[in-house]
Design a protein around this motif. Sequence first.
Motif, short mmCIF file in Angstrom:
data_model
loop_
_atom_site.label_atom_id
_atom_site.label_comp_id
_atom_site.label_asym_id
_atom_site.label_seq_id
_atom_site.Cartn_x
_atom_site.Cartn_y
_atom_site.Cartn_z
N GLN A 1 30.95 14.70 28.37
CA GLN A 1 31.95 13.71 28.75
C GLN A 1 33.26 13.91 27.98
O GLN A 1 34.30 13.44 28.40
CB GLN A 1 31.39 12.30 28.53
N GLU A 15 30.49 14.50 38.19
CA GLU A 15 30.20 15.59 37.25
C GLU A 15 30.68 16.90 37.87
O GLU A 15 29.99 17.50 38.69
CB GLU A 15 28.71 15.67 36.96
N THR A 55 31.74 20.88 37.84
CA THR A 55 31.30 22.09 37.15
C THR A 55 32.36 23.17 37.32
O THR A 55 33.11 23.19 38.29
CB THR A 55 29.96 22.62 37.71
N PRO A 59 32.21 15.64 33.27
CA PRO A 59 32.24 14.32 33.90
C PRO A 59 33.66 13.73 33.94
O PRO A 59 34.48 14.02 33.07
CB PRO A 59 31.32 13.48 33.00
N ASP A 78 26.49 6.99 38.54
CA ASP A 78 27.07 8.09 39.32
C ASP A 78 28.04 7.59 40.39
O ASP A 78 28.72 8.40 41.03
CB ASP A 78 25.99 8.99 39.92
N LYS A 129 29.00 20.61 31.84
CA LYS A 129 29.59 19.88 32.95
C LYS A 129 30.83 19.12 32.47
O LYS A 129 31.00 18.89 31.28
CB LYS A 129 28.57 18.90 33.53
N VAL A 138 23.37 13.20 31.27
CA VAL A 138 24.82 13.24 31.07
C VAL A 138 25.05 13.08 29.57
O VAL A 138 24.85 12.01 29.01
CB VAL A 138 25.54 12.13 31.86
#
Lengths: 181, 475
Positions: B404, B267, B269, B278, B262, B276, B399
Amino acid sequence: VRILLIGCGNPLRGDDGAAWRVVEELAMRWGDRIQVRLGQQLVPEWAADLADADVAFIVDASAVSHARLSRLDTPTDTRVDGHVFTPQHLLALTDQVYGRSAVTYLVEVPATDFNFGQELSSATTVAIREAVELVHQSLVRTSMLSSASSPLVGSNATAAPSTAVPRPSAATSSSTPSSVT
Amino acid sequence: MTERRIVIDPVTRIEGHARISIHLDEAGNVADARFHVTEFRGFEKFCEGRLLWEMPALCARVCGICPISHLLASAKAGDMILGVQIPPAAVKLRRLANLAQIVQSHALSFFHLSSPDLLLGFDAAPEGRNIFALATSHPEFARSGIRLRAFGQDVLAQLTGKRIHASWAVPGGVRWPLNAQARAELRSRLDEHIAATTNVIAAYKSWLDRFGDEIRSFGDFPTCFLGLVGPDGTWEAYDGDLRLIASDGTILESAIDPRAYDEYFGEATESWSYLKSPYYRPVGYPEGIYRVGPLARLNIASRMGTPLADAELTAFRSLASPTVSGSFHYHYARLIEILACLESIGQLLDDSELDSADCRADAGVNRLEGVGVSEAPRGTLFHHYRVNSDGVIQQVNLVIATGQNNLAMQRTIAQIAREFVRDGAFTDGALNRIEAGIRAYDPCLSCSTHAVGAMPMQVELLDASGGSLDHLRRA
């Protein structure tokens, strides 16, 4: 005779798991004389199994009043709609990809309660016994026919002849479900 | 000003539920496009309060297509919390499971979901562009796909006891090994699938000339690429170093510590999607776009590590340099990965250590935080858990690979729409290309089922107030 049993449904959603109980009971009775497939839903890879079998039974929970067994014919309309892959779709896919498929029967088990859990309704519990007997008797007849026409395959289904049981024409196949009442 | 909007709902032949909306400007040109994921799962919340040891089995239920990915990432997070180095046999067994899952998942994506577009044509009528039509027109091809997926499923069934939703991997290792008889049976079937995959790759390469417009417009833009690599940069799916490269091939991060993920990846939104987005923090949002999955893994790897796949990687690299940036080529990368997985499965099945009963390390809670990383079929997957000293889950963050790729998918549908939607007019073929652009990523929207053929699709042209100007519906 190569026999395939397919059980379809979610055993964590009440009566939807009825097919698992039917197939598991028959698997105990018939041992390695039958091949078994169990799943939450029908999947395309079972087409290969259906092509290799001579006789197949697809067991599923259904909104019917009594357990019943009916012959499935390959549908001419194979349109798919949503997240649905029916026994007819599986049969059609098998025929199209492999050019043959087992003589296939649909076994419908009455189901009413699809809530979360492994408990079955009392009606479905009774119907499971009926469905098991329907398929069992059909398997007995299939085995007797097989032994009358050729040496009994015995306990090893994989040693069965490699040719498929000829598919009756649509005119001769039964469209009327047999049922236990 | 009148803004208009085209809505594709649902998106078909993907795993899960989603909707696409395309916003048009006054002149009827594409102003923006959005990929809305409309399903909500909530695993990160309802896993709180459960025991760490339950997590792999619970998280396998995230998905019916890639349960092994979640099983392994969860078990690896558990390994870190226990503070154990799992036995070598367990590493090999887990690796085998992941490879088998990639085979079955990629087979589903390529043969069942995407090949109707590739073989029957993007402009073919929807009712004739599904696996049934494919089975009629190309039965040998369909047979290869069915058997290949069945093989991957059979490896998983032999190894984990179930085709889906196994609870076989656990913090510390796996529950049981793979016996010699099962290894031999699976090994005997491998050559058929390697030969079939090699043939399909050769055929696929011969089709590429037909798809010039699609190759150019299906998400061809510069982004970073993320994935795992082995110590020498070899393609890797289970463990290794997290590598991030830029579109020019420069290695931006060579070995990201999973525990610090992280710090590298934010991430974001959006109010219009549950998925999400990323992004790579040093570049920011949304410019920090990166891609994961087959295309990314082939771009970041120096070699595949198996002979046939290495030869195909050389051919793949000839498409573009220094990286292959077109998302249409996810299909090609997926096929090469199937080949690499099959070859690697063969190597593993020859290894008698898979029989070892020493496949699980026992320990209590030695750390209060763990991050598990593995390569799911669709890309890099992170499971991050915080526990208390009893091993009760306090916090979960997942995640997912598809998340992604979210930014790239958004940009892809906009690029396709600009190419094929003109003056506010759209054809069925244009709509299918937009869907197919998403399909190239093989997004898994955490659903346990998938569509086998064309689902009902409704496309609406809406004005700024939501009024319908036009619509098209597929039955």
